[in-house]
Scaffold this motif. Structure first.
Motif, PDB file in Angstrom:
ATOM      1  N   PRO A 295       0.721  -1.593  -0.107  1.00 24.68           N
ATOM      2  CA  PRO A 295       0.024   0.008  -0.170  1.00 24.68           C
ATOM      3  C   PRO A 295       1.087   1.181  -0.173  1.00 24.68           C
ATOM      4  O   PRO A 295       0.461   1.978  -0.645  1.00 24.68           O
ATOM      5  N   VAL A 296       2.270   1.439   0.526  1.00 19.01           N
ATOM      6  CA  VAL A 296       2.975   2.582   0.426  1.00 19.01           C
ATOM      7  C   VAL A 296       2.863   2.477  -0.526  1.00 19.01           C
ATOM      8  O   VAL A 296       3.441   4.052  -1.628  1.00 19.01           O
TER       9      VAL A 296
ATOM     10  N   GLY B 214       1.587   6.039  -2.972  1.00 18.07           N
ATOM     11  CA  GLY B 214       2.833   6.732  -3.899  1.00 18.07           C
ATOM     12  C   GLY B 214       2.610   7.340  -4.741  1.00 18.07           C
ATOM     13  O   GLY B 214       2.999   8.217  -5.070  1.00 18.07           O
ATOM     14  N   ALA B 215       2.228   6.370  -5.514  1.00 22.58           N
ATOM     15  CA  ALA B 215       2.573   6.689  -6.929  1.00 22.58           C
ATOM     16  C   ALA B 215       1.718   7.115  -7.238  1.00 22.58           C
ATOM     17  O   ALA B 215       1.284   8.394  -7.859  1.00 22.58           O
ATOM     18  N   LEU B 216       0.142   6.845  -6.694  1.00 20.41           N
ATOM     19  CA  LEU B 216      -1.260   8.020  -6.834  1.00 20.41           C
ATOM     20  C   LEU B 216      -0.728   9.325  -6.318  1.00 20.41           C
ATOM     21  O   LEU B 216      -1.703   9.434  -6.851  1.00 20.41           O
TER      22      LEU B 216
ATOM     23  N   ILE C  25       1.378  12.569  11.027  1.00 16.84           N
ATOM     24  CA  ILE C  25       0.460  11.653  10.795  1.00 16.84           C
ATOM     25  C   ILE C  25       1.056  10.630  10.734  1.00 16.84           C
ATOM     26  O   ILE C  25       1.051   9.753  11.847  1.00 16.84           O
ATOM     27  N   GLY C  26       1.919  10.579   9.935  1.00 14.36           N
ATOM     28  CA  GLY C  26       2.310   8.799   9.904  1.00 14.36           C
ATOM     29  C   GLY C  26       3.508   8.648  10.420  1.00 14.36           C
ATOM     30  O   GLY C  26       3.491   7.265  11.312  1.00 14.36           O
TER      31      GLY C  26
ATOM     32  N   VAL D 266      -0.975   2.705   4.298  1.00 15.18           N
ATOM     33  CA  VAL D 266      -1.789   3.849   3.265  1.00 15.18           C
ATOM     34  C   VAL D 266      -0.712   5.281   3.528  1.00 15.18           C
ATOM     35  O   VAL D 266      -1.148   5.730   2.413  1.00 15.18           O
ATOM     36  N   VAL D 267      -1.678   6.029   5.185  1.00 15.60           N
ATOM     37  CA  VAL D 267      -1.235   6.963   5.377  1.00 15.60           C
ATOM     38  C   VAL D 267       0.556   7.011   5.112  1.00 15.60           C
ATOM     39  O   VAL D 267       1.212   8.232   5.010  1.00 15.60           O
TER      40      VAL D 267
END
Length: 472
Positions: A321-322, A326-328, A355-356, A378-379
């Protein structure tokens, strides 16, 4: 010195660089981020084969020190000899280093292989940026979309490294992170040779006998001593501090500044950095950003394997998810920069980093449900795209065509110094084996860095004007 900056937010150039050109130029730039982040998964297997000696730490640090010193020189070489030629030579060096790494009988040979890979991968990004800028100016096109493509390939793919590394190491062992470079380098060379019809001409004319003077080899060697002594001292803090390195570092710093101020063609233009406050601020921000950034990409995969008991493949997939986010967010950040400029783009990136860090400090644990781990991942993917787009566009916008390759080289240099600082932070907060408490301390460090960066972005006067940037 005054530099006219094209309007990067809906400015006067509307034609985009074709994707066949920008994609070809950017293809080879994925090698550096992959090699810098796949090692986070592979290092466990490497330590098992060669032993958990002090040399293992240099398998990571050797690449970053080599790249940090080579990156500014690679940009300068591109201006002197042609960006495409230097780019292709770097691909050849990466291939050689990968072969040495595959056959490495000892950890010393593996460190040497990683140094070669670091030297080779350092050539791609600054010369890719030079080729993009040259194409944009020749064809009166705006470079923003091409810079986004380059960012996705050269920065967002860092997030993909742990996932790809986990799959490769799980299936074929740690050697696979070496041989994967060979087809990528070959494919990139074919693309650049066929489609990137820029970067062959020299931007700066120089005779061969003047090449060494133009490269400022003395300045490069002093920078090598400065960076190496800094990294050696910081890494020694976790075991037995080498205090005598402090006076060596001080002498190297004073000598480097004095030499660069007097050099006709300095390796790193200290005077220009003093005058160009927007560039200096961006490089400082980049150093802090990557110190936190690599704490995530070095620390979390190792924590997943040591504390959660995951295999290399499972740890890599948990980090997926990272990479995806990250790409998005890189694409979203590109539109944000176009519409609102650097300040808002960087505010989102630094806020997400804060936040992360808080989530790592308070939520992550060896007993947390896998869904929680994925949501945190994700964050953690959000800061990458926004910070890279904001900082890299600022570097491009406040430098001229002749300077951009060297400036991007400096950008990469501070990035890799940040990577080594992250290794020191992890060793300090977590020790050799990263447990829950160590991860939480690392999270607090990231949160503090995120806070400092966010405040700095909000109050900074060096965000780059949308039409003109004046360096004083």
């Amino acid at each position: 010195m005054s530099v006219l900056v094209k309007d990067s937010v809906g400015g006067r150039q509307s034609r985009r660089i074709p994707i066949r050109v920008s994609g070809s130029i950017a293809a080879g730039s994925i090698l550096q981020p992959l090699n810098s982040s796949m090692i986070a998964i592979a290092i466990v297997g490497i330590a098992a084969q060669f032993g958990s000696s002090s040399g293992i730490a240099w398998v990571i640090s050797g690449l970053y020190i080599a790249t940090a010193v080579t990156a500014p020189m690679a940009g300068r070489l591109g201006a002197l000899l042609g960006a495409r030629q230097v780019y292709l030579a770097g691909l050849a060096i990466v291939s050689l280093g990968s072969i040495v790494g595959i056959l490495a009988p000892t950890v010393g040979w593996l460190i040497f292989a990683r140094v070669l890979i670091g030297i080779g991968t350092a050539t791609q990004y600054p010369n890719a940026m030079t080729m993009i800028r040259e194409y944009a100016e020749r064809h009166r096109a705006q470079p923003r979309s091409a810079i986004t493509t380059l960012t996705v390939c050269s920065q967002a793919t860092v997030s993909l490294g742990p996932t790809l590394g986990g799959l490769l190491v799980g299936a074929f062992g740690w050697h696979s992170i070496m041989w994967i470079n060979l087809p990528v380098a070959a494919f990139s060379a074919v693309l650049v040779t066929r489609f990137a019809r820029v970067g062959s001409a020299r931007i700066t004319s120089v005779r061969r006998r003047e090449l060494l003077r133009s490269l400022d080899v003395v300045g490069a060697l002093l920078l090598l001593v400065l960076i190496s002594s800094t990294m050696l001292f910081l890494l020694s803090l976790t075991t037995d501090p080498i205090w005598w390195l402090i006076p060596l570092w001080a002498m190297a710093l004073a000598s480097f500044i004095q030499w660069e101020r007097r050099a006709d063609e300095p390796f790193i233009d200290v005077r220009a950095l003093t005058r160009n406050r927007a560039l200096s601020a961006t490089l400082t921000r980049t150093l802090l950003t990557y110190s936190a950034f690599y704490c995530v990409y070095f620390g979390v995969p190792q924590w997943l394997q040591y504390s959660r008991g995951m295999s290399a493949t499972q740890a890599g997939l948990t980090m997926l998810p990272v990479a995806a986010v990250g790409a998005l967010t890189t694409l979203i950040a590109s539109h944000t920069y176009a519409r609102h400029g650097a300040r808002r783009t960087l505010a989102v990136g630094t806020g997400a980093l804060l936040i992360g860090g808080l989530l790592l400090a308070s939520v992550e644990s060896s007993t947390a449900p896998i869904l929680v781990l994925l949501l945190v991942a994700v964050v953690l993917g959000i800061p990458n795209g926004f910070n890279n787009i904001g900082n890299q566009n600022l570097v491009s916008s406040v430098t001229s065509l002749e300077e951009v390759g060297t400036a991007i080289g400096m950008y990469r240099t501070v990035q890799y110094i940040g990577a080594n600082l992250a290794a020191v932070v992890l060793a300090t907060t977590s020790g050799r084996i990263i447990g829950d408490e160590g991860l939480h301390r690392t999270g607090w460090f990231i949160a503090v860095v995120g806070t400092v960066l966010l405040v700095g972005v909000l109050i900074s006067r060096n965000m780059g004007d949308r039409r003109h940037a004046h360096t004083r």
